[in-house]
Scaffold this motif. Structure first.
Motif: not given
Lengths: 158, 182
Positions: B43-67
């Motif tokens: 569980n801890k490892q999954l959370d950590k990997m998710g965190y790593n994805i999240g911090v990078r995904l947000i940039e992609d999200f803001l760019a695509r959604s222009s929110i």
């Protein structure tokens, strides 16, 4: 829907997890490549099963390879393989001139040594897909200039 | 040969690509269960990997959604459910169970795409299979200066009717500007 993004991020996280941050020895790298490849193998088996549910029977080996190059590749990366070559003796070379999982590495030759870890999962995907279609194979990949990439499929005759 | 059409129908391609994600995620969880002794560590490892994805995904999200910047936590909740989940996972969870103070809510997923084709074996009863999502949300929101606590409180894999992710606002993260640079 930006549906290719989750897979790309997940894939690079898997690589990061398996290989770790530091450079380890060759033996260790080999084991890690095998680990990632076998993860890909299982995924490839599952995917091809769903993808071929409604397709007609394949004529021959070449027909199977064409399916991998077109439908399977499109399912994975939203594009077809750009070039398929064969020596008609069980060796097929699939060329993707802009391979998605290398596109985030800088183009050219600088990070060439990093490429194998980003190709192992896909080698497994292809081997898994073929295996479920009754074709036993060994799949390897090589890169000479990123992000172009060649996958070599060697059919294992039973 | 390049111009011929493939034999599969192209219309279901979207669905297929999410199958790639779902199956790859399954292979990852399987691998983690082999590598770690207990579910807690997975569980801890999954959370950590998710965190790593999240911090990078947000940039992609803001760019695509222009929110732009959200006015309050309620708006954030709506954007997560209606834009982000829709964009990346093709589902829209409902936002409910607000706390009176408005600092806590639940995302209810009728269908969790991560668990298609999944059954939990008996010996993994503390595994939080989809825990990656918690990490992704936490990581992504941290990048927009929001510290949140995210956890699963219901899960269809454990026999619940729906999957429920509980999100709690902890604090606004102050941007650390270098001294004299205002």
């Amino acid at each position: 829907m930006a549906d290719e993004a989750p897979f790309q991020f997940l894939h690079s996280e898997v690589i990061q997890y398996v290989f770790g941050a530091s450079d380890s020895g060759d033996a260790e790298t080999g084991r890690n490549i095998t680990k990632v490849e076998s993860m890909g193998f299982r995924v490839g088996q599952g995917l091809i099963e769903r993808l071929t549910k409604e397709t007609s029977r394949f004529k021959d080996e070449l027909d199977v390879m064409k399916f991998i190059c077109k439908d399977f590749w499109t399912c994975l990366f939203k594009k077809q393989i750009d070039n398929l070559r064969t020596n008609h003796q069980g060796i097929y070379v699939l060329q993707d001139s802009k391979f998605q999982l290398l596109s985030h590495l800088s183009a050219g030759k600088q990070y060439l040594d990093q490429a194998p870890k980003y190709l192992a999962f896909t080698c497994g995907l292809v081997r898994g897909a073929l295996s479920n279609l009754g074709v036993k194979s060994i799949v390897t990949a090589e890169v000479s200039i990123m992000p172009a990439c060649k996958f070599q499929v060697m059919i294992q005759k039973i | 040969w390049g111009r011929e059409q493939g034999r599969g129908s192209q219309g279901r391609q979207m669905e297929r690509n999410s199958e790639l994600f779902t199956l790859t995620y399954g292979a990852l969880v399987t691998q983690l269960c082999k590598d770690y002794e207990n579910d807690e560590e997975v569980n801890k490892q999954l959370d950590k990997m998710g965190y790593n994805i999240g911090v990078r995904l947000i940039e992609d999200f803001l760019a695509r959604s222009s929110i732009g910047r959200c006015q309050d936590f309620r708006e954030t909740a709506d954007v997560i459910a209606k834009v982000a989940f829709k964009m990346y996972l093709g589902v829209t969870p409902s936002v409910t169970n607000w706390s009176p103070a408005g600092d806590e809510f639940s995302l209810i997923l009728e269908n969790n795409p991560l668990v298609d084709f999944v059954e939990l074996p008996d010996n993994h009863n503390t595994l939080v299979y989809s825990n990656l999502l918690c990490g992704v949300l936490r990581g992504a929101l941290e990048m927009v200066q929001m510290a949140v606590d995210v956890k699963f409180v219901q899960d269809t894999l454990r026999g619940d009717n729906v999957t429920e992710i509980r999100m709690k606002f902890i604090k606004r993260i102050e941007e650390n500007l270098p001294a004299g640079d205002e």
